[in-house]
Write an enzyme that holds these catalytic residues in place. Structure first.
Site, short mmCIF file in Angstrom:
data_model
loop_
_atom_site.label_atom_id
_atom_site.label_comp_id
_atom_site.label_asym_id
_atom_site.label_seq_id
_atom_site.Cartn_x
_atom_site.Cartn_y
_atom_site.Cartn_z
N GLU A 1 -6.01 2.29 -0.25
CA GLU A 1 -4.71 2.29 -0.97
C GLU A 1 -3.96 0.69 -0.89
OE1 GLU A 1 -3.74 3.47 3.34
OE2 GLU A 1 -5.57 3.23 1.63
N ASP B 1 0.89 -1.19 -0.07
CA ASP B 1 0.09 0.03 0.02
C ASP B 1 0.86 1.30 -0.04
OD1 ASP B 1 0.93 0.51 2.53
OD2 ASP B 1 -1.08 0.44 3.55
N ILE B 2 0.27 2.39 -0.33
CA ILE B 2 0.91 3.80 -0.47
C ILE B 2 1.19 4.14 1.07
CG2 ILE B 2 0.89 6.03 -1.38
CD1 ILE B 2 -0.98 4.88 -3.34
N ASN C 1 -4.26 12.39 1.08
CA ASN C 1 -5.80 12.83 0.61
C ASN C 1 -6.09 14.06 1.36
OD1 ASN C 1 -6.88 11.03 -1.05
ND2 ASN C 1 -7.19 9.54 0.55
N ASP D 1 -7.43 9.60 -5.71
CA ASP D 1 -7.96 8.85 -6.79
C ASP D 1 -6.88 8.73 -8.15
OD1 ASP D 1 -10.06 8.18 -5.28
OD2 ASP D 1 -11.30 9.35 -6.30
#
Length: 277
Positions: free
Chosen positions: A200, A157-158, A165, A174
């Site tokens: 994510e 994941d990020i 965000n 997105d």
């Protein structure tokens, strides 16, 4: 080979149909063509083989030409428009059927593909979704048990995606997810699966892959993400990876849990790294 054999049978049936027509006309001048062999040949080509309409057109044209040529040379009866029209009409009808059928199957295939994409694809990133994941993991275990095909699982994941965000907005988030997914897919093969697990988080299934190779793939992904500037804002992000290989004691749930645990180990150790085990 099947197409060639069928075309040969078709030509033979045309020949037999001509010879039978000639025999009938010679013996009984009032009789017309014998369509039996010819129509049987059309049935084989047009209905059984399901050739595309262009190939069907070529075969039908050759059949008409052969039929009429042999009839012209071997029959005492003079060719006339009423004699030729039935052959042309039958071929046009069968050709139209071949064209319509091909168009119908094309539309059906496109609709099926769209339905599968809606069912198994994530609408944002176009990677696979969790519904597909269950099928893919099950198939991977089946190949491992039945054919001894190894596979590995990567969880990624990020890093600090919530902060991204909050700072840039969800639309930018997105866009980053879309580009992030494309990087993952670039490093995988057609036999592999990139799955959006949620938010994510992404799960990657690598078929016929051992742990060290999977570790190298994950590290290439990590470097590619680190070196990419995302979106118009040129945002730099990093990602963490957990990598594991399925063993004989694993279940479909345990391998995902172990990859997830390794991902969080990479997070605890400072992010932007690969942990394998």
């Amino acid at each position: 080979m099947i197409v060639i054999s069928a075309c040969a049978v078709y030509i033979l049936l045309v020949l037999l149909s001509v010879l039978d027509s000639v025999r009938i006309i010679v013996n009984e001048p009032s009789n017309d063509f014998n369509f039996t062999g010819y129509l049987l040949g059309l049935f084989i080509i047009g209905f059984v083989l399901r050739l595309d309409w262009k190939l069907s057109f070529a075969v039908y044209t050759a059949g008409i030409g052969l039929f009429l040529t042999l009839y012209y040379f071997y029959s005492p009866r003079v060719l006339s428009i009423p004699s030729v029209l039935p052959f042309i009409a039958v071929n046009i009808l069968v050709l139209y059927f071949s064209y319509s059928r091909e168009k119908f199957y094309k539309i059906l295939h496109e609709d099926k593909t769209d339905l599968l994409n809606q069912t198994f694809r994530d609408s944002l990133t176009q990677s696979f979704n969790r519904r597909y994941m269950k099928r893919a993991v099950h198939q991977s275990f089946a190949h491992k048990i039945g054919a001894s095909v190894p596979f590995c699982c990567i969880f990624t994941d990020i890093d600090l995606f919530k902060d991204i965000n909050d700072k840039y907005g969800h639309d930018t988030g997105d866009m980053i997810l879309i580009e992030f997914s494309k990087i993952l897919q670039t490093e995988t093969r057609s036999m592999d699966s990139v799955i959006r697990y949620g938010g994510e988080e992404f799960l990657i299934l690598l078929s016929n892959t051992r742990l060290e190779e999977a570790r190298g793939i994950a590290d290439r992904m990590r470097r590619g993400i680190e070196e990419t500037s995302f979106c118009e804002n040129r945002i730099n992000v990093t990602a963490s990876f957990g990598v594991t290989e399925a063993d004989d004691r694993d279940t479909e749930e345990s391998i995902i849990q172990r990859a997830d645990s390794l991902l969080y180990k990479a997070k605890r150790e400072g992010r932007n790294r690969v942990c394998a085990g």
